[in-house]
Write a protein that holds these residues in place. Sequence first.
Motif, PDB file in Angstrom:
ATOM      1  N   LEU A 177     -22.540  -6.774 -18.748  1.00 36.91           N
ATOM      2  CA  LEU A 177     -21.957  -6.950 -17.427  1.00 36.91           C
ATOM      3  C   LEU A 177     -21.980  -5.638 -16.652  1.00 36.91           C
ATOM      4  CD1 LEU A 177     -18.878  -9.043 -18.592  1.00 36.91           C
ATOM      5  CD2 LEU A 177     -20.929  -9.936 -17.468  1.00 36.91           C
ATOM      6  N   ASP A 178     -22.172  -5.715 -15.361  1.00 40.83           N
ATOM      7  CA  ASP A 178     -22.163  -4.534 -14.506  1.00 40.83           C
ATOM      8  C   ASP A 178     -20.713  -4.083 -14.301  1.00 40.83           C
ATOM      9  OD1 ASP A 178     -22.253  -2.669 -12.458  1.00 40.83           O
ATOM     10  OD2 ASP A 178     -23.755  -3.768 -11.299  1.00 40.83           O
ATOM     11  N   PRO A 179     -20.350  -2.880 -14.756  1.00 36.86           N
ATOM     12  CA  PRO A 179     -18.957  -2.433 -14.623  1.00 36.86           C
ATOM     13  C   PRO A 179     -18.519  -2.234 -13.178  1.00 36.86           C
ATOM     14  CG  PRO A 179     -20.340  -0.639 -15.380  1.00 36.86           C
ATOM     15  CD  PRO A 179     -21.190  -1.875 -15.431  1.00 36.86           C
ATOM     16  N   GLN A 180     -19.482  -2.187 -12.262  1.00 41.31           N
ATOM     17  CA  GLN A 180     -19.139  -2.096 -10.844  1.00 41.31           C
ATOM     18  C   GLN A 180     -18.819  -3.459 -10.232  1.00 41.31           C
ATOM     19  OE1 GLN A 180     -18.730   0.911  -9.286  1.00 41.31           O
ATOM     20  NE2 GLN A 180     -19.024   1.611 -11.391  1.00 41.31           N
ATOM     21  N   LEU A 181     -19.034  -4.505 -11.036  1.00 38.52           N
ATOM     22  CA  LEU A 181     -18.795  -5.861 -10.542  1.00 38.52           C
ATOM     23  C   LEU A 181     -17.709  -6.604 -11.315  1.00 38.52           C
ATOM     24  CD1 LEU A 181     -22.490  -7.066 -10.018  1.00 38.52           C
ATOM     25  CD2 LEU A 181     -20.891  -6.277  -8.265  1.00 38.52           C
ATOM     26  N   PRO A 196     -13.048  -9.758 -10.907  1.00 37.96           N
ATOM     27  CA  PRO A 196     -13.812  -8.826 -10.074  1.00 37.96           C
ATOM     28  C   PRO A 196     -13.388  -7.380 -10.304  1.00 37.96           C
ATOM     29  CG  PRO A 196     -13.038 -10.697  -8.771  1.00 37.96           C
ATOM     30  CD  PRO A 196     -12.349 -10.787 -10.103  1.00 37.96           C
ATOM     31  N   HIS A 197     -14.341  -6.480 -10.287  1.00 36.42           N
ATOM     32  CA  HIS A 197     -14.045  -5.060 -10.493  1.00 36.42           C
ATOM     33  C   HIS A 197     -13.021  -4.573  -9.455  1.00 36.42           C
ATOM     34  CE1 HIS A 197     -14.431  -0.834 -11.212  1.00 36.42           C
ATOM     35  NE2 HIS A 197     -14.873  -0.607  -9.979  1.00 36.42           N
ATOM     36  N   GLY A 198     -12.046  -3.838  -9.937  1.00 40.99           N
ATOM     37  CA  GLY A 198     -11.045  -3.264  -9.043  1.00 40.99           C
ATOM     38  C   GLY A 198      -9.910  -4.187  -8.687  1.00 40.99           C
ATOM     39  N   VAL A 199      -9.949  -5.418  -9.186  1.00 43.64           N
ATOM     40  CA  VAL A 199      -8.874  -6.379  -8.917  1.00 43.64           C
ATOM     41  C   VAL A 199      -7.912  -6.398 -10.094  1.00 43.64           C
ATOM     42  CG1 VAL A 199      -8.343  -8.846  -8.743  1.00 43.64           C
ATOM     43  CG2 VAL A 199     -10.152  -7.864  -7.341  1.00 43.64           C
ATOM     44  N   GLY A 200      -6.636  -6.346  -9.798  1.00 39.33           N
ATOM     45  CA  GLY A 200      -5.610  -6.428 -10.825  1.00 39.33           C
ATOM     46  C   GLY A 200      -4.273  -6.720 -10.181  1.00 39.33           C
ATOM     47  N   LYS A 201      -3.311  -7.066 -10.988  1.00 42.55           N
ATOM     48  CA  LYS A 201      -1.991  -7.350 -10.435  1.00 42.55           C
ATOM     49  C   LYS A 201      -1.378  -6.107  -9.796  1.00 42.55           C
ATOM     50  CE  LYS A 201      -1.016 -11.207 -13.561  1.00 42.55           C
ATOM     51  NZ  LYS A 201      -0.095 -11.755 -14.581  1.00 42.55           N
ATOM     52  N   GLY A 202      -1.789  -4.932 -10.256  1.00 37.89           N
ATOM     53  CA  GLY A 202      -1.304  -3.700  -9.642  1.00 37.89           C
ATOM     54  C   GLY A 202      -1.835  -3.530  -8.229  1.00 37.89           C
ATOM     55  N   THR A 203      -3.122  -3.813  -8.032  1.00 39.15           N
ATOM     56  CA  THR A 203      -3.684  -3.710  -6.678  1.00 39.15           C
ATOM     57  C   THR A 203      -3.102  -4.798  -5.782  1.00 39.15           C
ATOM     58  OG1 THR A 203      -5.613  -5.071  -7.267  1.00 39.15           O
ATOM     59  CG2 THR A 203      -5.835  -2.687  -7.498  1.00 39.15           C
ATOM     60  N   GLY A 204      -2.876  -5.995  -6.357  1.00 43.20           N
ATOM     61  CA  GLY A 204      -2.253  -7.062  -5.576  1.00 43.20           C
ATOM     62  C   GLY A 204      -0.864  -6.666  -5.105  1.00 43.20           C
ATOM     63  N   LEU A 205      -0.077  -6.066  -5.996  1.00 43.87           N
ATOM     64  CA  LEU A 205       1.262  -5.606  -5.633  1.00 43.87           C
ATOM     65  C   LEU A 205       1.190  -4.520  -4.573  1.00 43.87           C
ATOM     66  CD1 LEU A 205       4.318  -5.439  -5.968  1.00 43.87           C
ATOM     67  CD2 LEU A 205       3.943  -3.957  -7.965  1.00 43.87           C
ATOM     68  N   ALA A 206       0.269  -3.588  -4.724  1.00 39.53           N
ATOM     69  CA  ALA A 206       0.137  -2.498  -3.752  1.00 39.53           C
ATOM     70  C   ALA A 206      -0.258  -3.024  -2.379  1.00 39.53           C
ATOM     71  CB  ALA A 206      -0.886  -1.483  -4.255  1.00 39.53           C
ATOM     72  N   HIS A 207      -1.194  -3.986  -2.341  1.00 37.33           N
ATOM     73  CA  HIS A 207      -1.593  -4.583  -1.064  1.00 37.33           C
ATOM     74  C   HIS A 207      -0.402  -5.266  -0.386  1.00 37.33           C
ATOM     75  CE1 HIS A 207      -5.832  -3.753  -1.094  1.00 37.33           C
ATOM     76  NE2 HIS A 207      -6.050  -4.410  -2.211  1.00 37.33           N
ATOM     77  N   LEU A 208       0.356  -6.029  -1.164  1.00 34.30           N
ATOM     78  CA  LEU A 208       1.486  -6.752  -0.583  1.00 34.30           C
ATOM     79  C   LEU A 208       2.567  -5.785  -0.103  1.00 34.30           C
ATOM     80  CD1 LEU A 208       2.938  -9.362   0.123  1.00 34.30           C
ATOM     81  CD2 LEU A 208       3.803  -9.439  -2.221  1.00 34.30           C
ATOM     82  N   ALA A 209       2.878  -4.789  -0.925  1.00 33.01           N
ATOM     83  CA  ALA A 209       3.894  -3.814  -0.523  1.00 33.01           C
ATOM     84  C   ALA A 209       3.494  -3.119   0.777  1.00 33.01           C
ATOM     85  CB  ALA A 209       4.107  -2.792  -1.641  1.00 33.01           C
ATOM     86  N   ASP A 210       2.209  -2.789   0.898  1.00 35.68           N
ATOM     87  CA  ASP A 210       1.717  -2.155   2.118  1.00 35.68           C
ATOM     88  C   ASP A 210       1.854  -3.094   3.322  1.00 35.68           C
ATOM     89  OD1 ASP A 210       0.257   0.084   3.456  1.00 35.68           O
ATOM     90  OD2 ASP A 210      -1.258  -1.459   3.726  1.00 35.68           O
ATOM     91  N   MET A 211       1.501  -4.373   3.125  1.00 37.33           N
ATOM     92  CA  MET A 211       1.651  -5.358   4.207  1.00 37.33           C
ATOM     93  C   MET A 211       3.090  -5.438   4.703  1.00 37.33           C
ATOM     94  SD  MET A 211      -0.439  -8.691   2.850  1.00 37.33           S
ATOM     95  CE  MET A 211      -2.136  -8.610   2.272  1.00 37.33           C
ATOM     96  N   LEU A 212       4.042  -5.310   3.771  1.00 39.74           N
ATOM     97  CA  LEU A 212       5.451  -5.499   4.099  1.00 39.74           C
ATOM     98  C   LEU A 212       6.161  -4.202   4.453  1.00 39.74           C
ATOM     99  CD1 LEU A 212       6.381  -8.056   1.272  1.00 39.74           C
ATOM    100  CD2 LEU A 212       5.731  -8.540   3.639  1.00 39.74           C
ATOM    101  N   GLY A 213       5.459  -3.084   4.338  1.00 35.51           N
ATOM    102  CA  GLY A 213       6.083  -1.797   4.624  1.00 35.51           C
ATOM    103  C   GLY A 213       7.104  -1.393   3.589  1.00 35.51           C
ATOM    104  N   ILE A 214       6.880  -1.794   2.355  1.00 31.89           N
ATOM    105  CA  ILE A 214       7.774  -1.460   1.237  1.00 31.89           C
ATOM    106  C   ILE A 214       7.108  -0.377   0.388  1.00 31.89           C
ATOM    107  CG2 ILE A 214       8.844  -2.321  -0.890  1.00 31.89           C
ATOM    108  CD1 ILE A 214       9.094  -5.048   0.472  1.00 31.89           C
TER     109      ILE A 214
END
Length: 273
Positions: A177-181, A196-214
Amino acid sequence: MYRLVASDMDETFLGARHRVPPANIEALVRMRELGILFVPSSGRPYGSIMDSLSSIDPALLEGSYVISYNGGFINCVGDPEPLLRTVMDRASIERLYRYAVAHRICMHVYTESGTIFTQFLNETERRYVANLSGIVELDDTQDALELAGDEEFPKIIFMDPVFDRAKELGERLRPTLDPQLVDITHSSNRYVEFVPHGVGKGTGLAHLADMLGIGMEQTVGVGDSANDLAMIRAAGLGVGVANASADILPFCDLVLGASADEGAFCELLEHII
């Protein structure tokens, strides 16, 4: 004061048979009173997550969000149209699916619409998914990719009841598998997950916190498995339930004495208030 609690679902917030323990419902009521936003975070699709929460008062989730597909999608509660959407490279999905078919590996193929095609299920896994919505079990002759048509795929997972074998399978496939994918993670002491590469619950939490200004320092991440680790490490407070797998415990700021089946969230609130 913590403002957002993001929690894994299966084996963390949900107990046996994917049901919410009464103690966790009590904790949700208290969180609403305190103005703490509770956000389910799961590898499952949005619709499946909401079905598992259908027994609780909808007011307890009003105005909240759902992080699904291991952080790849974010939805407002009540709106099936995602605010964030990330899917897998089609060629990688093809390669993994064809390998699983050739070796008759128990698998779940996740579509962006929420249908989960399962194939080559053993009896243990068939019983486990019996109470989950969106599951379509295919026979040996059917092709999940053809049935999905033009749909995209957020992830695919393989299951082995012996967790070490599941991990070995992931490592065997990693060089193909391509580690970039594609990234590989694990969950529930039986799954190897390809996302998908770079996707995780940590990135999901960070995206949501940023959306909410938290600020991330005002977030709590609660989980039990390796696919929760990025969220646990990213959150201001990383928490493991009592039944958490040994590989994530060193990274938890707090390990609860109560398990998922016991409803650990009242105990969690005692620590974070």
